[in-house]
Design a protein around this motif. Structure first.
Motif, PDB file in Angstrom:
ATOM      1  N   MET A   1      36.304  -1.155  16.735  1.00 54.23           N
ATOM      2  CA  MET A   1      37.183  -1.989  15.944  1.00 54.23           C
ATOM      3  C   MET A   1      38.570  -1.354  15.868  1.00 54.23           C
ATOM      4  O   MET A   1      38.713  -0.146  15.959  1.00 54.23           O
ATOM      5  CB  MET A   1      36.618  -2.156  14.532  1.00 54.23           C
ATOM      6  CG  MET A   1      35.448  -3.106  14.457  1.00 54.23           C
ATOM      7  SD  MET A   1      34.904  -3.418  12.769  1.00 54.23           S
ATOM      8  CE  MET A   1      33.979  -1.937  12.451  1.00 54.23           C
ATOM      9  N   SER A   2      39.527  -2.185  15.662  1.00 53.04           N
ATOM     10  CA  SER A   2      40.904  -1.699  15.588  1.00 53.04           C
ATOM     11  C   SER A   2      41.139  -0.920  14.293  1.00 53.04           C
ATOM     12  O   SER A   2      40.444  -1.096  13.294  1.00 53.04           O
ATOM     13  CB  SER A   2      41.886  -2.862  15.657  1.00 53.04           C
ATOM     14  OG  SER A   2      41.887  -3.568  14.432  1.00 53.04           O
ATOM     15  N   ARG A  64      35.468  -9.573  17.717  1.00 59.82           N
ATOM     16  CA  ARG A  64      36.046  -9.761  19.054  1.00 59.82           C
ATOM     17  C   ARG A  64      37.540  -9.598  18.903  1.00 59.82           C
ATOM     18  O   ARG A  64      38.138 -10.177  18.006  1.00 59.82           O
ATOM     19  CB  ARG A  64      35.707 -11.138  19.601  1.00 59.82           C
ATOM     20  CG  ARG A  64      36.241 -11.426  20.979  1.00 59.82           C
ATOM     21  CD  ARG A  64      35.590 -10.597  22.049  1.00 59.82           C
ATOM     22  NE  ARG A  64      34.190 -10.937  22.144  1.00 59.82           N
ATOM     23  CZ  ARG A  64      33.371 -10.445  23.041  1.00 59.82           C
ATOM     24  NH1 ARG A  64      33.805  -9.598  23.936  1.00 59.82           N
ATOM     25  NH2 ARG A  64      32.108 -10.789  23.062  1.00 59.82           N
ATOM     26  N   GLU A  65      38.145  -8.803  19.774  1.00 60.55           N
ATOM     27  CA  GLU A  65      39.574  -8.517  19.671  1.00 60.55           C
ATOM     28  C   GLU A  65      40.283  -8.758  20.994  1.00 60.55           C
ATOM     29  O   GLU A  65      39.724  -8.541  22.053  1.00 60.55           O
ATOM     30  CB  GLU A  65      39.792  -7.051  19.274  1.00 60.55           C
ATOM     31  CG  GLU A  65      39.196  -6.695  17.947  1.00 60.55           C
ATOM     32  CD  GLU A  65      39.424  -5.250  17.568  1.00 60.55           C
ATOM     33  OE1 GLU A  65      40.529  -4.730  17.836  1.00 60.55           O
ATOM     34  OE2 GLU A  65      38.511  -4.640  16.994  1.00 60.55           O
ATOM     35  N   THR A  66      41.542  -9.208  20.880  1.00 61.01           N
ATOM     36  CA  THR A  66      42.470  -9.219  22.005  1.00 61.01           C
ATOM     37  C   THR A  66      43.666  -8.387  21.544  1.00 61.01           C
ATOM     38  O   THR A  66      43.613  -7.756  20.499  1.00 61.01           O
ATOM     39  CB  THR A  66      42.916 -10.649  22.367  1.00 61.01           C
ATOM     40  OG1 THR A  66      43.673 -11.192  21.288  1.00 61.01           O
ATOM     41  CG2 THR A  66      41.715 -11.538  22.685  1.00 61.01           C
ATOM     42  N   ILE A  70      42.109 -10.769  16.059  1.00 61.67           N
ATOM     43  CA  ILE A  70      40.798 -10.224  15.716  1.00 61.67           C
ATOM     44  C   ILE A  70      39.987 -11.363  15.094  1.00 61.67           C
ATOM     45  O   ILE A  70      40.444 -12.012  14.147  1.00 61.67           O
ATOM     46  CB  ILE A  70      40.914  -9.066  14.695  1.00 61.67           C
ATOM     47  CG1 ILE A  70      41.777  -7.941  15.262  1.00 61.67           C
ATOM     48  CG2 ILE A  70      39.522  -8.561  14.298  1.00 61.67           C
ATOM     49  CD1 ILE A  70      42.199  -6.905  14.233  1.00 61.67           C
ATOM     50  N   LEU A  71      38.804 -11.618  15.644  1.00 62.91           N
ATOM     51  CA  LEU A  71      37.872 -12.607  15.123  1.00 62.91           C
ATOM     52  C   LEU A  71      36.657 -11.839  14.618  1.00 62.91           C
ATOM     53  O   LEU A  71      36.150 -10.970  15.327  1.00 62.91           O
ATOM     54  CB  LEU A  71      37.479 -13.592  16.225  1.00 62.91           C
ATOM     55  CG  LEU A  71      36.381 -14.605  15.905  1.00 62.91           C
ATOM     56  CD1 LEU A  71      36.821 -15.572  14.819  1.00 62.91           C
ATOM     57  CD2 LEU A  71      35.983 -15.347  17.171  1.00 62.91           C
ATOM     58  N   TYR A  72      36.199 -12.148  13.405  1.00 66.34           N
ATOM     59  CA  TYR A  72      35.074 -11.388  12.857  1.00 66.34           C
ATOM     60  C   TYR A  72      34.075 -12.285  12.133  1.00 66.34           C
ATOM     61  O   TYR A  72      34.389 -13.395  11.709  1.00 66.34           O
ATOM     62  CB  TYR A  72      35.570 -10.306  11.886  1.00 66.34           C
ATOM     63  CG  TYR A  72      36.195 -10.867  10.641  1.00 66.34           C
ATOM     64  CD1 TYR A  72      35.425 -11.184   9.530  1.00 66.34           C
ATOM     65  CD2 TYR A  72      37.560 -11.125  10.571  1.00 66.34           C
ATOM     66  CE1 TYR A  72      35.994 -11.726   8.391  1.00 66.34           C
ATOM     67  CE2 TYR A  72      38.135 -11.663   9.434  1.00 66.34           C
ATOM     68  CZ  TYR A  72      37.343 -11.962   8.347  1.00 66.34           C
ATOM     69  OH  TYR A  72      37.915 -12.507   7.225  1.00 66.34           O
ATOM     70  N   THR A  88      39.776 -14.848  11.065  1.00 63.23           N
ATOM     71  CA  THR A  88      40.659 -14.514  12.172  1.00 63.23           C
ATOM     72  C   THR A  88      41.897 -13.841  11.619  1.00 63.23           C
ATOM     73  O   THR A  88      42.462 -14.301  10.620  1.00 63.23           O
ATOM     74  CB  THR A  88      41.091 -15.794  12.928  1.00 63.23           C
ATOM     75  OG1 THR A  88      39.934 -16.508  13.334  1.00 63.23           O
ATOM     76  CG2 THR A  88      41.925 -15.454  14.145  1.00 63.23           C
ATOM     77  N   LEU A  89      42.305 -12.764  12.256  1.00 67.25           N
ATOM     78  CA  LEU A  89      43.562 -12.091  11.941  1.00 67.25           C
ATOM     79  C   LEU A  89      44.436 -12.169  13.182  1.00 67.25           C
ATOM     80  O   LEU A  89      44.028 -11.720  14.252  1.00 67.25           O
ATOM     81  CB  LEU A  89      43.325 -10.621  11.580  1.00 67.25           C
ATOM     82  CG  LEU A  89      42.290 -10.329  10.502  1.00 67.25           C
ATOM     83  CD1 LEU A  89      42.071  -8.834  10.378  1.00 67.25           C
ATOM     84  CD2 LEU A  89      42.723 -10.913   9.186  1.00 67.25           C
TER      85      LEU A  89
END
Length: 107
Positions: A1-2, A64-66, A70-72, A88-89
């Motif tokens: 995770m970021s 899931r991140e790009t 960030i989708l959680y 979503t962030l």
């Protein structure tokens, strides 16, 4: 995770409104089905109300991140209710610029 997502979780766990506020872009908007908060003052009020519900992130079940999103999905207790939370962030300049969040009661 970021690191940003980790800081977000840590701030919620610590009930730290000031730490949460440092995560948000000056032009941020937080969107839930029951409320929209835009700009620092509204977002501060939004998170003061949210933290008053004593949210507890029990488990992050998917992330899931790009480079900028960030989708959680997480299992949480909010206001004494166990829920599955989705959100979503979207980032801009390393801070949260747009956030969506929704929670479904667990059966």
């Amino acid at each position: 995770m970021s690191l940003l997502f980790d800081r977000q979780l840590d701030a919620i766990a610590a009930d730290d409104l000031e730490a949460l506020m440092t995560q948000y872009h000056d032009d941020a908007t937080v969107i839930r089905l029951d409320r929209v908060a835009s700009g620092p003052e509204e977002i501060r009020a939004f998170f003061a109300d949210y933290l008053a519900l004593r949210p507890v992130v029990e488990e992050v079940t998917a992330v899931r991140e790009t480079t900028d999103t960030i989708l959680y999905r997480a299992t949480m207790t909010i206001g004494g209710n166990r829920v599955t939370a989705f959100g979503t962030l979207v980032l801009r300049d390393g801070k949260i610029w747009r956030q969506t969040a929704a929670a479904l009661p667990q059966q």
